[in-house]
Scaffold this active site. Structure first.
Site, PDB file in Angstrom:
ATOM      1  NE  ARG A 293       2.801  -4.023   2.916  1.00 50.84           N
ATOM      2  CZ  ARG A 293       1.552  -3.981   2.841  1.00 50.84           C
ATOM      3  NH1 ARG A 293       0.567  -4.685   2.517  1.00 50.84           N
ATOM      4  NH2 ARG A 293       1.175  -2.540   3.161  1.00 50.84           N
TER       5      ARG A 293
ATOM      6  CG  HIS B 194       0.832  -2.074  -4.418  1.00 49.88           C
ATOM      7  ND1 HIS B 194       0.424  -3.392  -4.371  1.00 49.88           N
ATOM      8  CD2 HIS B 194      -0.175  -1.438  -3.622  1.00 49.88           C
ATOM      9  CE1 HIS B 194      -1.034  -3.472  -3.577  1.00 49.88           C
ATOM     10  NE2 HIS B 194      -0.929  -2.345  -3.181  1.00 49.88           N
TER      11      HIS B 194
ATOM     12  CG  HIS C 176      -4.646  -0.903  -5.146  1.00 50.47           C
ATOM     13  ND1 HIS C 176      -5.483  -0.087  -4.402  1.00 50.47           N
ATOM     14  CD2 HIS C 176      -3.810  -1.405  -4.374  1.00 50.47           C
ATOM     15  CE1 HIS C 176      -5.292  -0.293  -3.202  1.00 50.47           C
ATOM     16  NE2 HIS C 176      -4.358  -1.106  -3.133  1.00 50.47           N
TER      17      HIS C 176
ATOM     18  CG  ASP D 125      -3.932  -4.181   4.045  1.00 51.77           C
ATOM     19  OD1 ASP D 125      -3.988  -4.872   2.983  1.00 51.77           O
ATOM     20  OD2 ASP D 125      -3.156  -3.345   4.429  1.00 51.77           O
TER      21      ASP D 125
ATOM     22  CD  GLU E 198      -5.431  -4.693  -3.461  1.00 52.49           C
ATOM     23  OE1 GLU E 198      -4.066  -4.545  -3.793  1.00 52.49           O
ATOM     24  OE2 GLU E 198      -5.818  -4.080  -2.213  1.00 52.49           O
TER      25      GLU E 198
HETATM   26  C1  GLA Z   1      -2.834  -2.609  -0.505  1.00 55.42           C
HETATM   27  C2  GLA Z   1      -2.128  -2.997   0.681  1.00 55.42           C
HETATM   28  C3  GLA Z   1      -2.284  -2.244   1.734  1.00 55.42           C
HETATM   29  C4  GLA Z   1      -2.212  -0.484   1.265  1.00 55.42           C
HETATM   30  C5  GLA Z   1      -3.004  -0.281   0.077  1.00 55.42           C
HETATM   31  C6  GLA Z   1      -2.582   0.993  -0.641  1.00 55.42           C
HETATM   32  O1  GLA Z   1      -4.177  -2.998  -0.236  1.00 55.42           O
HETATM   33  O2  GLA Z   1      -2.173  -4.430   1.285  1.00 55.42           O
HETATM   34  O3  GLA Z   1      -1.483  -2.217   2.899  1.00 55.42           O
HETATM   35  O4  GLA Z   1      -0.951  -0.345   1.307  1.00 55.42           O
HETATM   36  O5  GLA Z   1      -2.455  -1.124  -0.922  1.00 55.42           O
HETATM   37  O6  GLA Z   1      -2.722   1.949   0.482  1.00 55.42           O
END
Ligand code: GLA
Length: 392
Positions: free
Chosen positions: A113, A143, A213, A292, A357
């Site tokens: 982000r 992304h 990803h 996350d 990732e």
């Molecule tokens: C990344 C983001 C998550 C989500 C995934 C895709 O990992 O951090 O919040 O958006 O991508 O679904």
């Protein structure tokens, strides 16, 4: 360099070793080399979309496409020698074209982000496309924007042991400055190491943060949830986030929190502990949330290091991630809820895949204290991550 041969209605692109002309329909590279073949998989903008298959002597296979630089599948043996797919994804190119959820592409220009979908370079403010945050997804960028790099057709060619993909992201694309020339090399060796090497150059200073990803499920063909996987991340800190998953700018110790993966532990172990950061992960588990977040490696120095391991005790499959990157996003599939069908028309259930990732920190363009993600004209962005598979 290439031969186009019609077989069973499919266009098969056959490549010899190191790009040399080769007349055989079934290419056998030398014993030390991984076999690479291609089939026509679809068509985008009147251009062919290929699915390439990399096969090594151990029978491990990796399938990749020039559509979005997707890795479609990784087929690798369990402890009994059974070869199964360890990636969550789809069967057809059409499904990848419509993919909602970044199921295996290279993401960029900026992975994860950017707050307000905005940043400033040398006094100039750049507004990039908004596709995340709030009910209308119109606050931040995630992304690389709506089409990013994952909804683009890349150029492709077979190289020794793999495929090289390239894409020119033109000045202003998704709001980013500079013509960015990107190359991604996917190679597979005889030690079951799938390597992803990234390179990029630009003609204006621009942020770059490329990552892969992929969603892993080492049980093989999604037999079990990833909650039964054991995960180790060599990181003493995370970058805690606000409600929209933007880093606050602080670093937080993982010690005595659910975020401590310094010793391998089950993903399930602390995922339902009451913790304010876990709650931010959101998703189906509304009471607890999920992971996350961005973990910051403790001993980062830019060299290729073994930083992460993921193990499925039942199948015996072990994945180690070696990377030159300073951090990794671990997303535990919190939003997977069965509403999307994946391979073999099986709905993708809650936590049937997890994303790991390797990357620079989210929102780095707005956080000067984070390692810089700026690429300047004359410099080359270069980084590598290796996904090493074995059994134990
Ligand atoms: C990344 C983001 C998550 C989500 C995934 C895709 O990992 O951090 O919040 O958006 O991508 O679904």
């Amino acid at each position: 360099m290439k031969k186009f041969i019609k077989i069973l209605g499919l266009l098969v692109v056959v490549h010899g070793m190191s790009g040399c002309e080769n007349d055989a329909t079934d290419v056998h590279a030398s014993a030390a080399e991984t076999k690479v073949s291609a089939v026509l998989w679809g068509e985008a903008n009147n251009q062919p979309v290929y699915l390439y298959t990399l096969t090594n002597n151990a029978g491990m296979q990796v399938k990749v496409s020039n559509w979005g630089a997707y890795v479609q599948s990784i087929l690798v043996a369990d402890k009994l020698g059974k070869i199964e797919d360890v990636l969550v994804g789809y069967n057809s190119w059409q499904e990848y074209y419509n993919d909602c959820c970044y199921s295996g592409p290279v993401v960029g220009r900026f992975g994860n982000r950017i707050a307000g979908a905005q940043f400033e370079i040398d006094g100039q403010v750049y507004q990039v496309t908004k596709n995340d945050g709030g009910p209308n997804k119109d606050i931040n960028q995630l992304h690389g924007g709506k089409l990013g790099l994952h909804k683009r057709l890349w150029q492709s060619k077979i190289i020794s042991n793999g495929v090289e993909l390239s894409y020119l992201s033109v000045d202003g694309e998704e709001g980013y400055p500079g013509n960015l020339n990107i190359k991604v090399r996917y190679t597979l060796n005889q030690q079951n190491e799938f390597a992803v090497a990234y390179a990029a150059t630009t003609d204006k200073t621009t942020p770059v943060n490329l990552t892969l990803h992929t969603y892993f499920n080492l049980s093989g063909d999604r037999k079990r949830s990833i909650e039964g996987h054991e995960l180790m991340i060599a990181a003493n800190k995370i970058t805690p986030v606000d409600d929209l998953l933007i880093p606050t700018g602080a670093l937080q110790d993982v010690a005595n929190t659910p975020f401590d993966f310094t010793q391998a532990k089950l993903v399930a172990k602390d995922i339902r502990v009451s913790d304010p950061q876990l709650l931010k992960g959101g998703g189906m588990d509304t009471e607890f949330g999920g992971f996350d977040h961005n973990w910051v490696f403790s001993d980062y120095d830019g060299s290729l290091k073994n930083q992460v391991s993921l193990y499925d005790p039942q199948s015996g499959r072990l994945l180690e991630i070696l990377t030159q990157e300073p951090a990794i996003q671990f997303y535990s599939g919190n939003f997977m809820d069965g509403s999307v069908s994946g391979k073999n028309a099986k709905p993708i259930l809650h936590r049937e895949g997890l994303a790991l990732e390797p990357q620079h920190f989210p929102d780095s363009p707005n956080q000067p204290q984070f390692p810089s993600t700026l690429l300047k004209p004359g410099d080359t962005y270069q980084t590598q991550s290796v996904y090493r598979f074995s059994v134990k």
